[in-house]
Design an enzyme around this catalytic site. Structure first.
Site, PDB file in Angstrom:
ATOM      1  N   SER A  54     -10.255  32.409  25.364  1.00 57.24           N
ATOM      2  CA  SER A  54      -9.035  33.058  25.815  1.00 57.24           C
ATOM      3  C   SER A  54      -7.784  32.189  25.656  1.00 57.24           C
ATOM      4  CB  SER A  54      -9.245  33.493  27.265  1.00 57.24           C
ATOM      5  OG  SER A  54      -8.161  34.214  27.761  1.00 57.24           O
ATOM      6  N   ASP A 264      -2.324  36.520  24.927  1.00 55.97           N
ATOM      7  CA  ASP A 264      -3.068  35.257  25.021  1.00 55.97           C
ATOM      8  C   ASP A 264      -4.026  35.161  23.824  1.00 55.97           C
ATOM      9  OD1 ASP A 264      -5.147  36.939  25.763  1.00 55.97           O
ATOM     10  OD2 ASP A 264      -5.928  35.571  27.282  1.00 55.97           O
ATOM     11  N   ALA A 360      -1.249  38.886  38.073  1.00 53.51           N
ATOM     12  CA  ALA A 360       0.137  38.505  37.778  1.00 53.51           C
ATOM     13  C   ALA A 360       0.247  37.919  36.371  1.00 53.51           C
ATOM     14  CB  ALA A 360       0.634  37.503  38.817  1.00 53.51           C
ATOM     15  N   THR A 491     -12.180  28.421  36.439  1.00 52.94           N
ATOM     16  CA  THR A 491     -12.267  28.116  35.010  1.00 52.94           C
ATOM     17  C   THR A 491     -11.921  26.669  34.667  1.00 52.94           C
ATOM     18  OG1 THR A 491      -9.976  28.773  34.626  1.00 52.94           O
ATOM     19  CG2 THR A 491     -11.637  30.484  34.378  1.00 52.94           C
TER      20      THR A 491
HETATM   21  P1  NG1 Z   1      -8.881  30.513  37.674  1.00 55.05           P
HETATM   22  O1  NG1 Z   1      -9.011  29.303  36.817  1.00 55.05           O
HETATM   23  O2  NG1 Z   1     -10.110  30.826  38.509  1.00 55.05           O
HETATM   24  O3  NG1 Z   1      -7.615  30.486  38.468  1.00 55.05           O
HETATM   25  C1  NG1 Z   1      -7.860  31.979  35.658  1.00 55.05           C
HETATM   26  C2  NG1 Z   1      -6.798  32.927  36.113  1.00 55.05           C
HETATM   27  C3  NG1 Z   1      -7.454  34.215  36.553  1.00 55.05           C
HETATM   28  C4  NG1 Z   1      -8.337  34.801  35.450  1.00 55.05           C
HETATM   29  C5  NG1 Z   1      -9.280  33.726  34.915  1.00 55.05           C
HETATM   30  C6  NG1 Z   1     -10.082  34.189  33.743  1.00 55.05           C
HETATM   31  C7  NG1 Z   1      -4.719  32.442  37.326  1.00 55.05           C
HETATM   32  C8  NG1 Z   1      -4.088  31.812  38.504  1.00 55.05           C
HETATM   33  N1  NG1 Z   1      -6.050  32.377  37.262  1.00 55.05           N
HETATM   34  O4  NG1 Z   1      -8.765  31.795  36.715  1.00 55.05           O
HETATM   35  O5  NG1 Z   1      -6.492  35.126  36.954  1.00 55.05           O
HETATM   36  O6  NG1 Z   1      -7.556  35.371  34.438  1.00 55.05           O
HETATM   37  O7  NG1 Z   1      -8.568  32.534  34.568  1.00 55.05           O
HETATM   38  O8  NG1 Z   1      -9.458  34.036  32.521  1.00 55.05           O
HETATM   39  O9  NG1 Z   1      -3.999  32.989  36.469  1.00 55.05           O
HETATM   40 ZN    ZN Z   2      -7.852  36.153  27.507  1.00 53.33          ZN
END
Ligand code: NG1
Ligand code: ZN
Length: 533
Positions: A54, A264, A360, A491
Protein backbone atom coordinates in the site's frame (compact mmCIF):
# COMPACT_ATOMS: atom_id res chain seq x y z
CA UNK A 1 12.96 -27.08 -0.22
CA UNK A 2 11.07 -24.16 -1.76
CA UNK A 3 10.51 -20.91 0.16
CA UNK A 4 12.01 -21.89 3.55
CA UNK A 5 11.32 -19.78 6.60
CA UNK A 6 14.26 -18.01 8.26
CA UNK A 7 14.42 -19.42 11.80
CA UNK A 8 12.99 -17.29 14.58
CA UNK A 9 11.28 -14.68 12.38
CA UNK A 10 7.87 -13.82 13.86
CA UNK A 11 5.27 -11.79 11.99
CA UNK A 12 1.63 -11.06 12.64
CA UNK A 13 -1.37 -10.78 10.33
CA UNK A 14 -2.38 -7.27 11.35
CA UNK A 15 -4.90 -4.69 10.13
CA UNK A 16 -3.15 -4.70 6.77
CA UNK A 17 -2.28 -8.39 6.51
CA UNK A 18 1.46 -9.11 6.66
CA UNK A 19 3.66 -6.14 5.95
CA UNK A 20 7.42 -5.70 6.33
CA UNK A 21 10.66 -5.45 4.34
CA UNK A 22 10.18 -7.36 1.10
CA UNK A 23 13.24 -9.54 1.71
CA UNK A 24 11.57 -11.22 4.71
CA UNK A 25 8.42 -12.23 2.90
CA UNK A 26 9.22 -15.11 0.56
CA UNK A 27 8.05 -17.88 2.92
CA UNK A 28 5.05 -15.79 3.99
CA UNK A 29 3.86 -15.50 0.38
CA UNK A 30 4.22 -19.23 -0.24
CA UNK A 31 2.33 -20.04 2.93
CA UNK A 32 -0.43 -17.54 2.15
CA UNK A 33 -0.80 -19.32 -1.19
CA UNK A 34 -1.31 -22.53 0.78
CA UNK A 35 -3.74 -20.90 3.19
CA UNK A 36 -5.75 -19.24 0.41
CA UNK A 37 -6.14 -22.66 -1.20
CA UNK A 38 -7.46 -24.08 2.07
CA UNK A 39 -9.81 -21.13 2.54
CA UNK A 40 -11.07 -21.61 -1.01
CA UNK A 41 -11.75 -25.32 -0.44
CA UNK A 42 -13.47 -24.55 2.85
CA UNK A 43 -15.72 -21.79 1.49
CA UNK A 44 -16.12 -23.54 -1.90
CA UNK A 45 -15.51 -20.13 -3.43
CA UNK A 46 -12.81 -18.05 -5.05
CA UNK A 47 -10.36 -16.35 -2.67
CA UNK A 48 -8.06 -13.43 -3.51
CA UNK A 49 -4.44 -12.82 -2.56
CA UNK A 50 -3.09 -9.31 -3.10
CA UNK A 51 0.64 -8.63 -2.93
CA UNK A 52 1.16 -5.01 -1.88
CA UNK A 53 2.37 -2.79 0.94
CA UNK A 54 0.00 0.00 0.00
CA UNK A 55 1.33 3.41 1.13
CA UNK A 56 4.55 1.99 2.65
CA UNK A 57 7.97 2.62 1.05
CA UNK A 58 8.97 0.79 -2.13
CA UNK A 59 11.34 -1.50 -0.16
CA UNK A 60 8.43 -2.96 1.82
CA UNK A 61 5.89 -5.42 0.68
CA UNK A 62 2.95 -7.28 2.09
CA UNK A 63 0.09 -9.65 1.48
CA UNK A 64 -3.60 -9.71 2.24
CA UNK A 65 -6.23 -12.37 1.67
CA UNK A 66 -9.64 -11.50 0.23
CA UNK A 67 -12.74 -13.42 1.29
CA UNK A 68 -15.50 -14.58 -1.11
CA UNK A 69 -17.63 -11.44 -1.26
CA UNK A 70 -14.57 -9.27 -1.75
CA UNK A 71 -14.32 -8.47 1.93
CA UNK A 72 -11.40 -8.76 4.35
CA UNK A 73 -10.39 -12.18 5.68
CA UNK A 74 -12.46 -13.45 8.60
CA UNK A 75 -10.69 -12.91 11.99
CA UNK A 76 -10.44 -16.64 12.85
CA UNK A 77 -8.54 -17.17 9.61
CA UNK A 78 -6.29 -14.20 10.38
CA UNK A 79 -5.15 -16.21 13.38
CA UNK A 80 -4.51 -19.27 11.18
CA UNK A 81 -2.48 -16.97 8.90
CA UNK A 82 -0.35 -15.88 11.84
CA UNK A 83 0.14 -19.47 13.04
CA UNK A 84 1.10 -20.64 9.57
CA UNK A 85 3.44 -17.71 9.00
CA UNK A 86 5.33 -18.36 12.20
CA UNK A 87 5.53 -22.17 12.17
CA UNK A 88 9.16 -23.22 11.93
CA UNK A 89 9.94 -25.27 8.86
CA UNK A 90 9.39 -28.64 10.59
CA UNK A 91 6.03 -27.56 11.99
CA UNK A 92 4.59 -26.37 8.69
CA UNK A 93 2.82 -29.61 7.77
CA UNK A 94 1.35 -30.25 11.24
CA UNK A 95 0.10 -26.64 11.32
CA UNK A 96 -1.58 -27.07 7.94
CA UNK A 97 -3.13 -30.34 9.05
CA UNK A 98 -4.39 -28.66 12.17
CA UNK A 99 -6.29 -26.07 10.12
CA UNK A 100 -7.65 -28.80 7.82
CA UNK A 101 -8.94 -30.74 10.83
CA UNK A 102 -10.35 -27.79 12.72
CA UNK A 103 -12.24 -26.56 9.67
CA UNK A 104 -13.10 -30.08 8.46
CA UNK A 105 -11.83 -29.19 5.01
CA UNK A 106 -12.54 -31.62 2.21
CA UNK A 107 -9.22 -31.76 0.40
CA UNK A 108 -10.90 -33.17 -2.70
CA UNK A 109 -12.89 -29.97 -3.07
CA UNK A 110 -11.62 -27.79 -5.90
CA UNK A 111 -9.89 -24.53 -5.08
CA UNK A 112 -9.70 -21.25 -6.96
CA UNK A 113 -7.43 -18.37 -6.02
CA UNK A 114 -7.07 -14.98 -7.74
CA UNK A 115 -3.62 -13.41 -7.32
CA UNK A 116 -2.75 -9.77 -7.97
CA UNK A 117 0.23 -7.51 -7.35
CA UNK A 118 1.20 -3.84 -7.25
CA UNK A 119 4.13 -2.21 -9.09
CA UNK A 120 6.84 -2.73 -6.44
CA UNK A 121 10.05 -4.25 -7.81
CA UNK A 122 9.70 -7.13 -5.33
CA UNK A 123 6.08 -7.88 -6.23
CA UNK A 124 6.80 -10.08 -9.25
CA UNK A 125 8.92 -12.60 -7.34
CA UNK A 126 6.68 -12.50 -4.29
CA UNK A 127 3.47 -13.08 -6.24
CA UNK A 128 5.20 -16.03 -7.91
CA UNK A 129 5.88 -17.40 -4.42
CA UNK A 130 2.14 -17.10 -3.69
CA UNK A 131 1.34 -18.98 -6.89
CA UNK A 132 3.84 -21.69 -5.90
CA UNK A 133 1.78 -22.14 -2.75
CA UNK A 134 -1.52 -22.31 -4.59
CA UNK A 135 -1.88 -25.88 -5.74
CA UNK A 136 -1.42 -26.46 -9.43
CA UNK A 137 -4.20 -25.40 -11.82
CA UNK A 138 -6.26 -23.66 -9.18
CA UNK A 139 -4.88 -20.17 -9.40
CA UNK A 140 -5.53 -17.26 -11.71
CA UNK A 141 -2.79 -14.70 -11.93
CA UNK A 142 -4.15 -11.23 -12.72
CA UNK A 143 -0.72 -9.64 -12.61
CA UNK A 144 -0.76 -5.88 -12.06
CA UNK A 145 -4.04 -4.70 -10.51
CA UNK A 146 -5.10 -2.24 -7.82
CA UNK A 147 -6.11 -3.81 -4.51
CA UNK A 148 -9.77 -2.80 -4.98
CA UNK A 149 -9.82 -4.26 -8.50
CA UNK A 150 -8.84 -7.65 -7.10
CA UNK A 151 -11.49 -7.39 -4.37
CA UNK A 152 -14.02 -6.49 -7.05
CA UNK A 153 -13.11 -9.44 -9.27
CA UNK A 154 -13.27 -11.92 -6.38
CA UNK A 155 -16.79 -10.67 -5.63
CA UNK A 156 -17.82 -10.84 -9.31
CA UNK A 157 -16.56 -14.39 -9.57
CA UNK A 158 -18.39 -15.57 -6.45
CA UNK A 159 -21.68 -13.91 -7.41
CA UNK A 160 -21.60 -15.56 -10.84
CA UNK A 161 -21.23 -12.20 -12.51
CA UNK A 162 -24.11 -10.51 -10.68
CA UNK A 163 -21.76 -7.87 -9.31
CA UNK A 164 -20.06 -7.47 -12.67
CA UNK A 165 -17.65 -9.21 -14.97
CA UNK A 166 -14.54 -10.59 -13.24
CA UNK A 167 -12.05 -8.79 -15.46
CA UNK A 168 -10.28 -5.45 -15.30
CA UNK A 169 -12.09 -4.44 -18.50
CA UNK A 170 -15.42 -5.37 -16.90
CA UNK A 171 -14.52 -3.12 -13.98
CA UNK A 172 -13.77 -0.18 -16.29
CA UNK A 173 -16.98 -0.73 -18.21
CA UNK A 174 -19.22 -0.90 -15.13
CA UNK A 175 -17.76 2.16 -13.41
CA UNK A 176 -17.42 4.35 -16.48
CA UNK A 177 -20.95 3.57 -17.66
CA UNK A 178 -22.30 4.71 -14.30
CA UNK A 179 -20.08 7.79 -14.42
CA UNK A 180 -21.32 8.80 -17.87
CA UNK A 181 -24.94 8.29 -16.77
CA UNK A 182 -24.41 10.38 -13.65
CA UNK A 183 -22.64 13.28 -15.34
CA UNK A 184 -25.38 13.46 -17.98
CA UNK A 185 -27.36 15.09 -15.18
CA UNK A 186 -24.91 17.93 -14.89
CA UNK A 187 -25.81 20.67 -17.29
CA UNK A 188 -23.30 23.05 -18.85
CA UNK A 189 -20.15 21.51 -17.41
CA UNK A 190 -17.16 23.47 -18.64
CA UNK A 191 -13.85 21.87 -19.55
CA UNK A 192 -12.49 23.40 -16.35
CA UNK A 193 -14.99 21.44 -14.32
CA UNK A 194 -14.16 18.26 -16.20
CA UNK A 195 -10.48 18.62 -15.49
CA UNK A 196 -8.77 16.87 -12.56
CA UNK A 197 -5.11 16.53 -11.51
CA UNK A 198 -4.25 13.07 -10.25
CA UNK A 199 -1.12 12.11 -8.30
CA UNK A 200 -0.68 8.39 -8.96
CA UNK A 201 1.93 7.96 -6.17
CA UNK A 202 4.16 6.36 -8.83
CA UNK A 203 2.12 3.22 -8.36
CA UNK A 204 -0.43 0.88 -9.85
CA UNK A 205 -3.24 3.45 -9.67
CA UNK A 206 -1.46 5.58 -12.28
CA UNK A 207 -1.28 2.67 -14.73
CA UNK A 208 -4.90 1.78 -14.20
CA UNK A 209 -6.20 5.35 -14.55
CA UNK A 210 -4.39 5.48 -17.91
CA UNK A 211 -6.07 2.24 -18.97
CA UNK A 212 -9.46 3.52 -17.94
CA UNK A 213 -9.28 6.99 -19.48
CA UNK A 214 -10.66 6.12 -22.92
CA UNK A 215 -13.78 4.62 -21.30
CA UNK A 216 -14.60 7.99 -19.75
CA UNK A 217 -15.23 9.67 -23.11
CA UNK A 218 -13.63 12.98 -22.09
CA UNK A 219 -16.29 13.47 -19.41
CA UNK A 220 -13.32 13.41 -17.07
CA UNK A 221 -10.05 14.89 -18.31
CA UNK A 222 -7.14 13.81 -16.19
CA UNK A 223 -3.68 15.31 -15.89
CA UNK A 224 -1.66 12.51 -14.42
CA UNK A 225 1.39 13.21 -12.25
CA UNK A 226 3.74 10.78 -10.53
CA UNK A 227 2.81 8.12 -13.06
CA UNK A 228 5.75 5.87 -12.19
CA UNK A 229 7.86 6.76 -15.21
CA UNK A 230 10.58 8.34 -13.09
CA UNK A 231 9.76 8.82 -9.42
CA UNK A 232 9.83 6.27 -6.61
CA UNK A 233 6.65 4.66 -5.26
CA UNK A 234 5.03 6.70 -2.43
CA UNK A 235 8.19 8.80 -2.11
CA UNK A 236 7.13 12.37 -1.24
CA UNK A 237 3.86 11.72 -2.99
CA UNK A 238 0.66 9.76 -2.64
CA UNK A 239 -2.34 10.01 -0.33
CA UNK A 240 -0.51 9.18 2.90
CA UNK A 241 2.22 11.77 2.30
CA UNK A 242 -0.33 14.47 1.49
CA UNK A 243 -2.55 13.63 4.45
CA UNK A 244 0.18 13.36 7.07
CA UNK A 245 2.39 16.21 5.78
CA UNK A 246 -0.61 18.39 4.97
CA UNK A 247 1.04 19.64 1.79
CA UNK A 248 0.94 18.87 -1.95
CA UNK A 249 3.09 16.02 -3.28
CA UNK A 250 6.28 16.74 -5.19
CA UNK A 251 6.08 16.24 -8.92
CA UNK A 252 2.72 17.93 -9.36
CA UNK A 253 2.40 21.26 -11.15
CA UNK A 254 -0.92 23.03 -10.71
CA UNK A 255 -2.40 26.51 -10.68
CA UNK A 256 -4.03 28.02 -7.58
CA UNK A 257 -7.50 26.68 -6.96
CA UNK A 258 -7.12 23.61 -9.20
CA UNK A 259 -8.81 20.43 -8.04
CA UNK A 260 -6.28 17.67 -7.30
CA UNK A 261 -6.30 14.23 -5.77
CA UNK A 262 -3.68 11.70 -4.63
CA UNK A 263 -3.94 7.91 -4.62
CA UNK A 264 -1.86 5.65 -2.39
CA UNK A 265 0.47 2.93 -3.68
CA UNK A 266 -2.22 0.30 -4.29
CA UNK A 267 -5.05 2.76 -5.02
CA UNK A 268 -7.37 1.93 -2.16
CA UNK A 269 -7.08 5.42 -0.68
CA UNK A 270 -7.65 8.87 -2.08
CA UNK A 271 -7.50 12.44 -0.75
CA UNK A 272 -8.43 15.68 -2.53
CA UNK A 273 -6.78 19.10 -2.15
CA UNK A 274 -6.12 22.50 -3.69
CA UNK A 275 -3.87 25.44 -2.95
CA UNK A 276 -5.57 28.82 -2.90
CA UNK A 277 -4.24 32.06 -4.37
CA UNK A 278 -2.40 33.03 -1.19
CA UNK A 279 -0.66 29.68 -1.10
CA UNK A 280 -2.72 28.12 1.67
CA UNK A 281 -3.07 24.37 1.29
CA UNK A 282 -6.56 22.89 1.69
CA UNK A 283 -6.92 19.16 2.28
CA UNK A 284 -10.22 17.37 1.64
CA UNK A 285 -9.76 14.06 3.40
CA UNK A 286 -11.90 11.00 4.03
CA UNK A 287 -14.13 12.95 6.40
CA UNK A 288 -14.87 15.59 3.77
CA UNK A 289 -15.63 12.84 1.24
CA UNK A 290 -17.94 11.04 3.68
CA UNK A 291 -19.78 14.30 4.27
CA UNK A 292 -20.22 15.09 0.58
CA UNK A 293 -21.31 11.56 -0.30
CA UNK A 294 -23.69 11.05 2.63
CA UNK A 295 -25.31 14.45 2.10
CA UNK A 296 -25.81 13.67 -1.59
CA UNK A 297 -27.37 10.29 -0.84
CA UNK A 298 -29.57 11.73 1.90
CA UNK A 299 -30.91 14.36 -0.50
CA UNK A 300 -31.68 11.76 -3.15
CA UNK A 301 -33.51 9.60 -0.61
CA UNK A 302 -35.62 12.58 0.39
CA UNK A 303 -36.41 13.36 -3.25
CA UNK A 304 -37.59 9.83 -4.03
CA UNK A 305 -39.29 9.47 -0.67
CA UNK A 306 -37.51 6.30 0.35
CA UNK A 307 -37.25 5.66 4.05
CA UNK A 308 -33.84 4.01 4.28
CA UNK A 309 -31.54 4.20 7.31
CA UNK A 310 -28.35 5.96 6.32
CA UNK A 311 -25.37 6.44 8.62
CA UNK A 312 -21.73 7.50 8.52
CA UNK A 313 -19.03 5.34 10.12
CA UNK A 314 -15.75 6.94 11.19
CA UNK A 315 -12.77 6.24 13.44
CA UNK A 316 -11.26 8.31 16.24
CA UNK A 317 -9.05 9.98 13.59
CA UNK A 318 -12.08 11.70 12.05
CA UNK A 319 -11.78 15.43 12.44
CA UNK A 320 -14.01 16.66 15.26
CA UNK A 321 -15.54 19.25 12.94
CA UNK A 322 -16.81 16.56 10.60
CA UNK A 323 -18.48 14.60 13.38
CA UNK A 324 -19.96 17.80 14.73
CA UNK A 325 -21.25 18.81 11.29
CA UNK A 326 -22.84 15.44 10.58
CA UNK A 327 -24.40 15.01 14.01
CA UNK A 328 -25.46 18.54 14.87
CA UNK A 329 -25.80 20.50 11.65
CA UNK A 330 -27.11 17.72 9.43
CA UNK A 331 -29.01 16.23 12.40
CA UNK A 332 -30.46 13.44 10.29
CA UNK A 333 -27.23 11.51 9.95
CA UNK A 334 -26.21 9.20 12.77
CA UNK A 335 -22.45 8.77 13.17
CA UNK A 336 -20.73 5.65 14.45
CA UNK A 337 -17.15 5.41 15.64
CA UNK A 338 -15.17 2.16 15.36
CA UNK A 339 -11.63 1.01 15.93
CA UNK A 340 -9.05 1.75 13.22
CA UNK A 341 -8.95 -0.80 10.43
CA UNK A 342 -11.17 -1.19 7.42
CA UNK A 343 -12.80 -4.39 8.60
CA UNK A 344 -14.23 -2.66 11.66
CA UNK A 345 -15.70 0.18 9.62
CA UNK A 346 -17.03 -2.19 6.98
CA UNK A 347 -18.70 -4.33 9.60
CA UNK A 348 -20.40 -1.37 11.30
CA UNK A 349 -21.56 0.03 7.95
CA UNK A 350 -23.32 -3.26 7.20
CA UNK A 351 -25.77 -2.57 10.00
CA UNK A 352 -27.54 0.15 8.00
CA UNK A 353 -29.50 0.28 4.74
CA UNK A 354 -26.83 2.65 3.50
CA UNK A 355 -23.55 2.80 5.40
CA UNK A 356 -21.01 5.40 4.33
CA UNK A 357 -17.64 4.63 5.89
CA UNK A 358 -14.36 6.49 5.58
CA UNK A 359 -11.10 6.61 7.45
CA UNK A 360 -9.75 10.16 7.65
CA UNK A 361 -6.76 8.99 5.58
CA UNK A 362 -9.03 8.49 2.58
CA UNK A 363 -9.94 4.81 2.66
CA UNK A 364 -13.67 4.40 2.34
CA UNK A 365 -16.74 3.37 0.42
CA UNK A 366 -20.51 3.01 0.73
CA UNK A 367 -22.42 -0.19 1.45
CA UNK A 368 -26.01 -0.73 0.32
CA UNK A 369 -28.07 -3.47 1.93
CA UNK A 370 -29.82 -5.88 -0.39
CA UNK A 371 -33.14 -4.40 0.72
CA UNK A 372 -31.94 -0.92 -0.18
CA UNK A 373 -30.85 -2.01 -3.65
CA UNK A 374 -34.17 -3.77 -4.20
CA UNK A 375 -36.18 -0.74 -3.13
CA UNK A 376 -34.26 1.48 -5.53
CA UNK A 377 -34.89 -1.04 -8.30
CA UNK A 378 -38.62 -1.25 -7.51
CA UNK A 379 -38.87 2.51 -7.61
CA UNK A 380 -37.42 2.58 -11.10
CA UNK A 381 -40.07 0.12 -12.23
CA UNK A 382 -42.86 2.11 -10.59
CA UNK A 383 -44.91 3.94 -13.21
CA UNK A 384 -46.55 6.20 -10.62
CA UNK A 385 -43.52 8.27 -9.80
CA UNK A 386 -43.06 11.74 -11.25
CA UNK A 387 -40.13 12.93 -13.38
CA UNK A 388 -38.24 14.43 -10.48
CA UNK A 389 -38.47 11.19 -8.51
CA UNK A 390 -37.50 9.20 -11.57
CA UNK A 391 -34.38 11.30 -12.04
CA UNK A 392 -33.38 10.89 -8.38
CA UNK A 393 -34.00 7.14 -8.54
CA UNK A 394 -31.77 6.86 -11.60
CA UNK A 395 -29.09 8.86 -9.84
CA UNK A 396 -29.33 6.48 -6.89
CA UNK A 397 -29.04 3.45 -9.13
CA UNK A 398 -25.99 4.78 -10.94
CA UNK A 399 -24.44 5.77 -7.63
CA UNK A 400 -24.79 2.17 -6.49
CA UNK A 401 -23.11 1.04 -9.70
CA UNK A 402 -20.20 3.46 -9.56
CA UNK A 403 -19.28 2.42 -6.03
CA UNK A 404 -16.98 -0.50 -5.31
CA UNK A 405 -18.77 -1.91 -2.30
CA UNK A 406 -16.14 -4.53 -1.55
CA UNK A 407 -13.51 -2.11 -0.23
CA UNK A 408 -12.31 1.50 -0.41
CA UNK A 409 -11.29 2.27 -3.98
CA UNK A 410 -9.44 5.41 -5.11
CA UNK A 411 -10.66 5.18 -8.72
CA UNK A 412 -14.28 4.50 -7.79
CA UNK A 413 -14.30 7.17 -5.06
CA UNK A 414 -12.74 9.66 -7.46
CA UNK A 415 -15.44 9.04 -10.07
CA UNK A 416 -18.18 9.33 -7.47
CA UNK A 417 -16.83 12.60 -6.05
CA UNK A 418 -16.35 14.05 -9.53
CA UNK A 419 -19.92 13.08 -10.43
CA UNK A 420 -21.40 14.59 -7.26
CA UNK A 421 -19.50 17.86 -7.71
CA UNK A 422 -20.71 17.98 -11.32
CA UNK A 423 -24.34 17.24 -10.45
CA UNK A 424 -24.37 19.76 -7.62
CA UNK A 425 -22.47 22.28 -9.71
CA UNK A 426 -20.12 22.62 -6.78
CA UNK A 427 -16.51 23.76 -6.86
CA UNK A 428 -13.84 22.15 -4.72
CA UNK A 429 -13.74 25.41 -2.73
CA UNK A 430 -17.46 25.21 -1.99
CA UNK A 431 -17.10 21.59 -0.97
CA UNK A 432 -14.22 22.52 1.32
CA UNK A 433 -16.29 25.27 2.94
CA UNK A 434 -19.02 22.88 4.16
CA UNK A 435 -17.17 22.81 7.47
CA UNK A 436 -13.75 23.90 8.64
CA UNK A 437 -11.33 21.24 9.90
CA UNK A 438 -9.95 21.66 13.38
CA UNK A 439 -6.14 21.97 13.20
CA UNK A 440 -4.66 18.59 14.05
CA UNK A 441 -1.41 16.68 14.33
CA UNK A 442 -0.39 13.05 14.04
CA UNK A 443 2.92 11.89 15.56
CA UNK A 444 4.70 8.61 16.20
CA UNK A 445 6.49 7.58 19.40
CA UNK A 446 8.91 4.66 19.56
CA UNK A 447 8.49 2.43 22.61
CA UNK A 448 10.11 -0.88 23.49
CA UNK A 449 6.81 -2.78 23.34
CA UNK A 450 3.76 -1.00 21.95
CA UNK A 451 1.48 -3.74 23.28
CA UNK A 452 1.70 -2.16 26.75
CA UNK A 453 -0.90 0.29 25.45
CA UNK A 454 -4.41 -1.04 25.71
CA UNK A 455 -7.37 1.01 24.57
CA UNK A 456 -11.15 1.09 24.91
CA UNK A 457 -14.11 3.12 23.57
CA UNK A 458 -13.12 2.67 19.90
CA UNK A 459 -9.50 3.49 20.81
CA UNK A 460 -10.41 6.89 22.19
CA UNK A 461 -9.19 6.05 25.72
CA UNK A 462 -6.13 4.19 27.00
CA UNK A 463 -6.72 1.76 29.86
CA UNK A 464 -3.04 0.89 30.24
CA UNK A 465 -0.29 1.69 31.12
CA UNK A 466 -1.45 3.12 34.43
CA UNK A 467 -1.63 6.90 34.54
CA UNK A 468 -1.41 7.50 30.79
CA UNK A 469 -5.04 8.41 30.19
CA UNK A 470 -5.05 10.66 33.28
CA UNK A 471 -1.96 12.43 31.92
CA UNK A 472 -3.63 12.89 28.52
CA UNK A 473 -6.84 14.17 30.12
CA UNK A 474 -5.14 16.78 32.25
CA UNK A 475 -3.03 17.98 29.31
CA UNK A 476 -6.03 18.23 26.98
CA UNK A 477 -7.86 20.33 29.61
CA UNK A 478 -5.30 23.12 29.20
CA UNK A 479 -6.29 23.68 25.56
CA UNK A 480 -9.42 24.89 23.76
CA UNK A 481 -11.53 22.64 21.51
CA UNK A 482 -8.90 20.00 22.18
CA UNK A 483 -8.98 16.24 21.85
CA UNK A 484 -6.24 13.62 21.91
CA UNK A 485 -5.82 9.86 21.93
CA UNK A 486 -3.00 7.37 21.55
CA UNK A 487 -2.99 3.82 20.19
CA UNK A 488 -0.47 1.20 19.10
CA UNK A 489 -0.14 1.07 15.31
CA UNK A 490 -1.23 -2.14 13.65
CA UNK A 491 1.16 -1.70 10.73
CA UNK A 492 4.30 -0.13 12.21
CA UNK A 493 6.28 -0.64 15.40
CA UNK A 494 5.19 2.69 16.89
CA UNK A 495 2.57 4.30 19.09
CA UNK A 496 0.48 6.87 17.24
CA UNK A 497 -0.46 10.15 18.88
CA UNK A 498 -3.35 12.25 17.55
CA UNK A 499 -4.36 15.72 18.66
CA UNK A 500 -6.79 18.45 17.69
CA UNK A 501 -7.06 22.01 18.99
CA UNK A 502 -8.22 25.50 18.08
CA UNK A 503 -4.94 26.45 16.36
CA UNK A 504 -2.16 24.51 14.64
CA UNK A 505 0.35 25.77 17.25
CA UNK A 506 -1.84 24.38 20.00
CA UNK A 507 -2.44 21.07 18.22
CA UNK A 508 1.35 20.76 17.80
CA UNK A 509 2.13 21.74 21.40
CA UNK A 510 -0.49 19.31 22.69
CA UNK A 511 0.90 16.55 20.45
CA UNK A 512 4.33 17.17 21.91
CA UNK A 513 3.07 17.00 25.50
CA UNK A 514 1.12 13.81 24.86
CA UNK A 515 4.12 12.25 23.09
CA UNK A 516 6.21 12.98 26.18
CA UNK A 517 3.63 11.30 28.38
CA UNK A 518 3.66 8.22 26.13
CA UNK A 519 7.46 8.22 26.10
CA UNK A 520 7.65 8.38 29.90
CA UNK A 521 4.78 6.07 30.82
CA UNK A 522 4.87 3.50 28.01
CA UNK A 523 8.58 2.75 27.82
CA UNK A 524 9.89 5.13 25.16
CA UNK A 525 13.16 4.25 23.42
CA UNK A 526 15.78 6.52 21.88
CA UNK A 527 15.65 10.30 22.21
CA UNK A 528 12.87 12.01 24.08
CA UNK A 529 10.30 13.56 21.68
CA UNK A 530 11.27 17.13 20.75
CA UNK A 531 8.77 19.96 20.35
CA UNK A 532 7.88 20.82 16.77
CA UNK A 533 9.95 23.75 15.46
P1 NG1 B 1 -2.13 1.80 11.81
O1 NG1 B 1 -0.68 1.66 11.49
O2 NG1 B 1 -2.71 0.67 12.63
O3 NG1 B 1 -2.43 3.16 12.36
C1 NG1 B 1 -2.74 2.46 9.27
C2 NG1 B 1 -3.82 3.50 9.18
C3 NG1 B 1 -5.16 2.81 9.20
C4 NG1 B 1 -5.27 1.76 8.09
C5 NG1 B 1 -4.05 0.83 8.14
C6 NG1 B 1 -4.02 -0.14 7.00
C7 NG1 B 1 -3.87 5.74 10.18
C8 NG1 B 1 -3.74 6.55 11.40
N1 NG1 B 1 -3.76 4.42 10.33
O4 NG1 B 1 -2.96 1.71 10.43
O5 NG1 B 1 -6.18 3.75 9.09
O6 NG1 B 1 -5.43 2.36 6.84
O7 NG1 B 1 -2.83 1.58 8.16
O8 NG1 B 1 -3.43 0.34 5.85
O9 NG1 B 1 -4.07 6.31 9.09
ZN1 ZN C 1 -3.53 1.16 0.24
Amino acid sequence: LLHPKPEGLVLQYGTAGFRTKAKHLDHIMFRMGLLATLRSKQTKATIGVMVTASHNPEEDNGVKLIDPMGEMLKPLWESYATQLANAEQGDLLPTLKDVINKEAIDMNQEANVFVGKDTRSSSAILSQAVLDGVSALSGHNYGLVTTPQLHYMVCCQNTQGKYGEATVEGYYRKLSKAFIQLTKNASNRTDDQKHLCVDGANGIGALKVREMESHLQRELQISLFNDGSKGKLNHQCGADFVKVQQKPPTGIKVSPGERCCSFDGDADRIVYYFTDSDGTFHLLDGDKMATLISTFLKELLTQVGLDLKIAVVQTAYANGSSTHYLEDTMKVLPVRCTKTGVKHLHHAAQEFDIGVYFEANGHGTVLFSQAAEEKIQQLLEDSNINDKQKRAALLLQNTVNIINQTVGDAISDMLLIEAILAIKGMTVQQWDAIYRDLPNRQLKVKVSDRRVIDTTDAERRAVSPAGLQEAIDSTVKKYTQARSFVRPSGTEDVVRVYTEADTQENADALAHEVSLAVFKLAGGVGDEPKPMK
